[in-house]
Design a protein around this motif. Structure first.
Motif, short mmCIF file in Angstrom:
data_model
loop_
_atom_site.label_atom_id
_atom_site.label_comp_id
_atom_site.label_asym_id
_atom_site.label_seq_id
_atom_site.Cartn_x
_atom_site.Cartn_y
_atom_site.Cartn_z
N ALA A 93 -7.63 -2.99 -3.26
CA ALA A 93 -7.51 -1.57 -3.62
C ALA A 93 -8.74 -1.14 -4.41
O ALA A 93 -9.33 -0.08 -4.17
N MET B 1 -5.10 0.26 -1.03
CA MET B 1 -5.23 1.25 -2.10
C MET B 1 -4.24 2.39 -1.92
O MET B 1 -3.60 2.83 -2.87
N ASP C 164 -4.38 -1.46 -9.50
CA ASP C 164 -3.74 -0.84 -8.34
C ASP C 164 -3.28 -1.85 -7.29
O ASP C 164 -3.16 -1.52 -6.11
#
Ligand code: ADP
Ligand code: MG
Length: 332
Positions: free
Chosen positions: A163, A188, A272
């Motif tokens: 991500a 992501m 993330d």
């Protein structure tokens, strides 16, 4: 279209499990007997948590996914969620795609939208999820951050760092061949909350957290809460960057010019990821493997919990690696 028509059209569905859902002043939700509610909120702001160019269908998915990830980390079963939404204007195609992405993931987890709030303003999505955890002798069987013990193994689910790699492509600091970028971008924009794994780790793991701010930062939370230290193999963690496997080594399909220190940065402090980071006693190795198998989610042992405070990073040859990887902090 006004506020109420918007809610009616895009967010109101017949209640399933909820006693009362969208449309009244309060929703009513009855947890199963012998369970406690697990509750968590996450806010997503345009420009800070997502780019304005993101596909609204993926954004709907991600807004709920990051919340489900918190339930997963506590081994809570998803029940329902509320959605507080600020929108700059009413954009029907955007709302159609956003709600489609949102409900697709909600349905996958049997997690029902039971209410919310809608207002005009800069795009902001705030979801609160409700899950449930069974109690045993009055105590919730949730996975805490504070349960790691010296000698426990340290594990992470899935993959790391992709991500962040995609974010760096958007920022223009790296460039990637299209197929690698697509893979990273999907990580992501559409993370997979590890709900099944979290549930399977109930009674197996000693502590757990979901990785939102980077592996080392979130590991730090477990170490502080449990008053322990850890040793972590940096090379094993770096091998978990899916794009890294595609771009390095003998079987690499793509040749990408990113130095190894940068790959480590993505793996250790990318953020993330929405993977589960958890600890379990070595006697639980078979149970961890069984949980991973049952949840169809790979897990990798990346280190060990120590009585000695602090975090020690080692490379594959057992040599110390300096820790200058910091996690994400909105106010740092
Ligand atoms: P109130 O004025 O009582 O706060 P609202 O007018 O904000 O109620 O909302 C009306 C109903 O629609 C409530 O049941 C509320 O939970 C629900 N609701 C509002 N916005 C959303 C949304 N974005 N998603 C789901 N339900 C919503
Ligand atoms: Mg309201």
């Amino acid at each position: 279209m006004g506020e109420f028509e918007l809610i009616e059209r895009y967010f109101k569905r017949a209640p399933q499990r909820a006693v009362l859902g969208v449309g009244d002043d309060c929703a009513l939700l009855q947890p199963s007997p012998g369970h406690q509610l697990a509750i968590s909120s996450d806010m997503l702001l345009e420009g800070r948590h997502f780019l304005s160019s993101v596909d609204p269908l993926r954004l709907g998915h991600k807004a709920l996914a990051v919340n489900l990830s918190d339930l997963a980390a506590c081994a809570a079963k998803p029940l329902a969620f509320t959605l507080a939404l600020a929108l700059p204007w009413i954009d029907p195609p955007w709302l159609e795609a956003f709600s489609r992405g949102l409900f697709a993931l909600a349905d996958e987890h049997g997690c029902e939208l039971i209410g919310g709030d809608t207002t005009r303003g800069p795009l902001n999505i705030c979801i609160t999820v409700f899950g449930e955890v069974p109690t045993l002798a009055g105590r919730a069987q949730a996975l805490p951050r504070s349960g790691a013990r010296a000698g426990d193994d340290l594990y992470v689910s899935g993959t790391l760092g992709d991500a962040r790699l995609a974010l760096e492509v958007f920022r223009g600091t790296v460039s990637l061949p299209a197929p690698v970028f697509e893979l990273a971008r999907r990580r992501m924009e559409q993370p997979t909350p590890r709900v099944a794994l979290g549930l399977a780790l109930r009674g197996v793991a000693s502590a757990a957290i979901d990785i939102s701010d980077g592996l080392l930062g979130d590991l730090g939370h477990i170490l502080r809460a449990s008053r322990v230290g850890a040793t972590l193999d940096v090379d094993i963690a770096t091998d978990l960057v899916a794009s890294y496997a595609l771009c390095t080594g003998r079987t690499a399909e793509f040749d990408v010019d990113i130095e190894v220190g940068r790959w480590r940065q993505f793996a250790l402090a990318g953020g993330d990821d929405y993977e589960l980071l958890f600890t379990a006693a070595p006697t639980q190795r078979e149970a961890v493997a069984a949980a991973s198998h049952a949840a169809h989610t790979p897990v990798t042992r990346i280190g060990q919990i120590n009585a000695e405070a602090g975090l020690r990073l080692l490379d594959a040859r057992g040599q110390p690696v300096r820790n200058d990887y910091t996690g994400f902090d909105h106010f740092a």
